[in-house]
Design an enzyme around this catalytic site. Structure first.
Site, PDB file in Angstrom:
ATOM      1  N   ASP A 171     -60.992 -21.282 -22.568  1.00 39.75           N
ATOM      2  CA  ASP A 171     -61.111 -19.964 -22.850  1.00 39.75           C
ATOM      3  C   ASP A 171     -62.590 -19.742 -22.459  1.00 39.75           C
ATOM      4  OD1 ASP A 171     -58.793 -18.664 -23.454  1.00 39.75           O
ATOM      5  OD2 ASP A 171     -58.820 -19.526 -25.375  1.00 39.75           O
TER       6      ASP A 171
ATOM      7  N   MET B 154     -65.980 -17.297 -22.218  1.00 37.26           N
ATOM      8  CA  MET B 154     -66.214 -16.076 -22.799  1.00 37.26           C
ATOM      9  C   MET B 154     -67.650 -15.649 -22.457  1.00 37.26           C
ATOM     10  SD  MET B 154     -64.303 -15.767 -26.581  1.00 37.26           S
ATOM     11  CE  MET B 154     -62.813 -16.558 -26.809  1.00 37.26           C
TER      12      MET B 154
ATOM     13  N   ASP C  99     -50.901 -15.695 -24.913  1.00 35.40           N
ATOM     14  CA  ASP C  99     -52.163 -16.286 -25.504  1.00 35.40           C
ATOM     15  C   ASP C  99     -52.386 -15.305 -26.669  1.00 35.40           C
ATOM     16  OD1 ASP C  99     -54.481 -17.369 -26.323  1.00 35.40           O
ATOM     17  OD2 ASP C  99     -55.428 -17.158 -24.525  1.00 35.40           O
TER      18      ASP C  99
ATOM     19  N   HIS D 213     -59.400 -19.577 -18.134  1.00 36.12           N
ATOM     20  CA  HIS D 213     -59.161 -18.126 -18.579  1.00 36.12           C
ATOM     21  C   HIS D 213     -60.537 -17.597 -18.764  1.00 36.12           C
ATOM     22  CE1 HIS D 213     -57.797 -14.826 -21.803  1.00 36.12           C
ATOM     23  NE2 HIS D 213     -58.017 -14.397 -20.303  1.00 36.12           N
TER      24      HIS D 213
ATOM     25  N   MET E  54     -62.744 -14.727 -19.517  1.00 34.39           N
ATOM     26  CA  MET E  54     -62.858 -13.470 -20.365  1.00 34.39           C
ATOM     27  C   MET E  54     -64.445 -13.089 -19.899  1.00 34.39           C
ATOM     28  SD  MET E  54     -60.947 -14.049 -23.838  1.00 34.39           S
ATOM     29  CE  MET E  54     -60.681 -16.059 -23.886  1.00 34.39           C
TER      30      MET E  54
ATOM     31  N   SER F  57     -55.323 -25.026 -26.348  1.00 32.32           N
ATOM     32  CA  SER F  57     -56.549 -23.985 -26.225  1.00 32.32           C
ATOM     33  C   SER F  57     -57.640 -25.104 -26.752  1.00 32.32           C
ATOM     34  CB  SER F  57     -56.534 -22.808 -26.713  1.00 32.32           C
ATOM     35  OG  SER F  57     -57.552 -21.977 -26.388  1.00 32.32           O
TER      36      SER F  57
ATOM     37  N   HIS G 117     -55.765 -25.804 -21.280  1.00 36.75           N
ATOM     38  CA  HIS G 117     -56.274 -24.324 -21.351  1.00 36.75           C
ATOM     39  C   HIS G 117     -57.742 -24.400 -21.719  1.00 36.75           C
ATOM     40  CE1 HIS G 117     -55.738 -19.799 -21.180  1.00 36.75           C
ATOM     41  NE2 HIS G 117     -56.473 -19.931 -22.251  1.00 36.75           N
TER      42      HIS G 117
ATOM     43  N   MET H 210     -51.627 -11.330 -22.855  1.00 37.08           N
ATOM     44  CA  MET H 210     -52.351 -11.424 -24.183  1.00 37.08           C
ATOM     45  C   MET H 210     -51.443 -10.571 -25.160  1.00 37.08           C
ATOM     46  SD  MET H 210     -55.180 -13.191 -23.385  1.00 37.08           S
ATOM     47  CE  MET H 210     -56.076 -13.047 -24.955  1.00 37.08           C
TER      48      MET H 210
END
Length: 288
Positions: free
Chosen positions: A98, A100, A234, A129, A131, A71, A96, A200
Site C-alpha cells: 500500500d 500512500m 481490501d 496499490h 493511494m 499486506s 501486496h 475497497m
C-alpha cells in the site's frame, strides 16, 4: 532469493537475450549505422522484455488465485527479507504493498525503495496499490523498482481509461480501485483496459474502519458481468469476512492484521485459505 509462482521471470529474460542476439545479427547486415541499429534493438528488446514479464507475472497471479495477499504495511521492516521468507513458507504467493502519499489519503507510507528492496529478495509478484493523487507521476519509477501490478484509484484521475493505457505502456499489469461510496459506473470506461478491479471494503487510507458489505454487492455485479476479470478486495478482511467475499466471486484477498498480528503466519494464512475453500462459488456446471 525467495522464489514464487513466477519462475518464468528468468525465462522471459533468457528469451529476450536470445531475441536481442538474433536482431543484432539481422540488423547488422542491413547497412544501418552501428549506433542507430544498436539503439533500436535495445529499445525494442526492452519493450519485448517488459511485455513478456508483465504477461508472466499476470499468469502467476491468476494461477495463485484464489489467494491471500499479505499486506506488508504491518510487517517488520527491520527484517524485510525474513518476513518475506516466512510469508512464502506460510503459503503466500503474491505480496501486496500500500503506497500512500499523505494527500489523496491522510497517511504516508513507503515508496520505490521498499519495492526495489523486496524485488531483490523475492520473485513473487508485487501487487502495488497506489493511494496517491498523481499515479502517472510515480508509475514508471514503481515499474522500474519491480512492481508487477499497479493499481490506481479511479477517484484520483480524470480519465481512468487513458491512465490505464499509459500505465500499461510502461510494461506492467494494471488494476483500478474504487472506494465504498464510489459507484461501479465510474469504472465502465476503463474496464476494457485493465487486468483487475480492487474493490475497497473500507475507505482508502483510514484505519479502524468496519468492513462495508457494499463491497460484496460490487463483487457480485462485477463477477456476473465480467467473469474473467481478476477481482480483489481490501479492507477489514479476516476469517469472518473472507468467506462472504469469496462467495461473491472475489479472487484475491488483501490481509493485514489477520496475518501480522498473529504469532504464527502459517496457521493464520491456513485459517484464511480454509475459509476461502469453504466458500468457493459454484461453477456453471455445478449450478445446473
Amino acid at each position: 532469493m525467495v522464489s514464487g509462482a513466477i519462475d518464468n521471470r528468468s525465462d522471459a529474460r533468457s528469451m529476450c537475450c536470445t531475441l536481442t542476439a538474433l536482431l543484432n545479427s539481422v540488423v547488422a547486415e542491413s547497412g544501418l549505422k552501428r549506433t542507430d541499429w544498436q539503439n533500436a534493438v535495445a529499445k525494442f528488446s526492452g519493450l519485448i522484455e517488459n511485455v513478456w514479464m508483465a504477461r508472466a507475472s499476470l499468469e502467476a497471479i491468476r494461477n495463485a488465485a484464489p489467494a491471500v495477499l499479505p499486506s506488508l504495511l504491518l510487517c517488520d521492516f527491520g527484517d524485510l527479507k525474513g518476513e518475506v521468507a516466512k510469508l512464502h513458507d506460510a503459503g503466500a504467493r503474491v505480496l501486496h504493498l500500500d503506497v500512500m502519499d499523505g494527500h489523496f489519503v491522510p497517511n504516508m507510507t513507503y515508496a520505490m525503495p521498499i519495492v526495489e528492496g523486496l524485488r531483490r529478495h523475492t520473485d513473487m509478484p508485487l501487487d502495488v496499490h497506489l493511494m496517491i493523487s498523481d499515479p502517472l507521476k510515480y508509475a514508471k519509477p514503481m515499474v522500474d523498482a519491480g512492481a508487477d501490478m499497479l493499481t490506481f484509484h479511479v477517484e484520483a484521475v480524470r480519465n481512468a481509461a487513458e491512465t490505464a493505457d499509459l500505465i500499461r505502456q510502461m510494461g506492467v499489469n494494471v488494476g483500478v480501485a474504487l472506494n465504498p461510496e464510489t459507484p461501479l459506473a465510474s469504472l465502465r470506461e476503463c474496464l476494457a483496459d485493465i487486468d483487475m478491479v480492487l474493490v475497497m471494503s473500507v475507505e482508502a487510507g483510514f484505519g479502524g474502519q468496519k468492513f462495508n458489505p457494499i463491497a460484496l454487492e460490487k463483487l457480485r455485479t462485477l463477477r456476473s458481468e465480467f467473469p474473467d476479470l481478476l477481482l480483489e478486495i481490501d479492507g477489514g478482511i479476516d476469517a469472518t469476512t473472507i468467506g462472504p467475499a469469496r462467495a461473491a466471486g472475489c479472487d484475491l484477498f488483501v490481509v493485514g492484521s489477520a496475518i501480522f498480528k498473529k504469532h504464527d503466519y502459517n496457521s493464520a494464512i491456513k485459517a484464511l485459505t480454509d475459509e476461502i475453500a469453504a466458500n468457493d462459488p459454484p461453477t456453471t456446471g455445478e449450478e445446473n
